[in-house]
Design an enzyme around this catalytic site. Structure first.
Site, PDB file in Angstrom:
ATOM      1  CE1 TYR A  24       2.714  -3.679  -5.277  1.00  0.00           C
ATOM      2  CE2 TYR A  24       3.436  -3.562  -7.571  1.00  0.00           C
ATOM      3  CZ  TYR A  24       3.722  -3.469  -6.224  1.00  0.00           C
ATOM      4  OH  TYR A  24       4.995  -3.179  -5.797  1.00  0.00           O
ATOM      5  CG  HIS A 101       3.079  -1.696   2.296  1.00  0.00           C
ATOM      6  ND1 HIS A 101       3.643  -0.692   1.548  1.00  0.00           N
ATOM      7  CD2 HIS A 101       3.513  -1.514   3.561  1.00  0.00           C
ATOM      8  CE1 HIS A 101       4.393   0.063   2.331  1.00  0.00           C
ATOM      9  NE2 HIS A 101       4.334  -0.405   3.561  1.00  0.00           N
TER      10      HIS A 101
HETATM   11  C1  DQA Z   1       3.793  -1.236  -2.102  1.00  0.00           C
HETATM   12  C2  DQA Z   1       5.096  -1.986  -1.839  1.00  0.00           C
HETATM   13  C3  DQA Z   1       6.306  -1.136  -2.181  1.00  0.00           C
HETATM   14  O1  DQA Z   1       7.504  -1.857  -1.930  1.00  0.00           O
HETATM   15  C4  DQA Z   1       6.275  -0.753  -3.650  1.00  0.00           C
HETATM   16  O2  DQA Z   1       7.360   0.110  -3.951  1.00  0.00           O
HETATM   17  C5  DQA Z   1       4.985  -0.158  -4.066  1.00  0.00           C
HETATM   18  C6  DQA Z   1       3.736  -0.697  -3.523  1.00  0.00           C
HETATM   19  C7  DQA Z   1       2.541  -2.111  -1.898  1.00  0.00           C
HETATM   20  O3  DQA Z   1       1.470  -1.553  -1.755  1.00  0.00           O
HETATM   21  O4  DQA Z   1       2.641  -3.344  -1.890  1.00  0.00           O
HETATM   22  O5  DQA Z   1       4.946   0.716  -4.936  1.00  0.00           O
HETATM   23  O6  DQA Z   1       3.715  -0.147  -1.187  1.00  0.00           O
END
Ligand code: DQA
Length: 148
Positions: A24, A101
């Site tokens: 992330y 995402h």
């Molecule tokens: C997310 C991807 C999701 O699968 C995960 O549960 C997240 C973050 C992303 O921003 O990449 O919490 O939404």
């Protein structure tokens, strides 16, 4: 007139910066929000930003704030893959939704490949880290302006 955009962040996104940075990134949610506010200023848009770890709070927020806004930018995080409640609330608003995402969920575990939101969204942006939010905001504002 400037568009009013509701920005929603789902569970665990408050941990950005310290949560799985290899996936992330290192930017905190506060930094992402600051970047979004800067971008919104350029686009002449007004943001209401909300994060919660609780599904019901996200649903409440969509119910209350959806209609007074012009569009919704949402990273529902894990709720993307589980929540019919979030989907139903978004449909209730009748407003254009852009799903974002940070990571490219299609490159990850199979349980992340299904989204309850994608087919009711105008579009989905994923895999660009914090830039997914910026690109999503641009796309949403452009969609709303095209509607004028
Ligand atoms: C997310 C991807 C999701 O699968 C995960 O549960 C997240 C973050 C992303 O921003 O990449 O919490 O939404």
């Amino acid at each position: 007139m400037g568009k009013k955009i509701l920005v929603l962040h789902g569970p665990n996104l408050n941990l950005l910066g310290e949560r799985e940075p290899e996936i992330y990134g290192k930017m905190t949610l506060a930094q992402i929000d600051e970047m979004l506010r800067g971008e919104a200023k350029k686009l002449g848009a007004e943001l209401t930003i909300f994060q919660s770890n609780h599904e019901g709070e996200i649903v409440d927020q969509i119910q209350k704030q959806g209609k007074p806004h012009d569009g919704i930018l949402i990273n529902a995080a894990s709720l993307t893959h589980t929540s019919i409640a979030v989907r139903d609330a978004l449909v209730f608003t009748g407003k254009p939704v852009v799903e974002v995402h940070l990571s490219n969920v299609m490159k990850r575990e199979e349980f992340r490949h299904h989204s309850f939101l994608s087919d009711i969204a105008v579009g989905v942006i994923m895999g660009f880290g914090p830039a997914s939010y910026r690109l999503g905001l641009e796309a949403l504002v452009e969609t709303l302006s095209a509607k004028r």
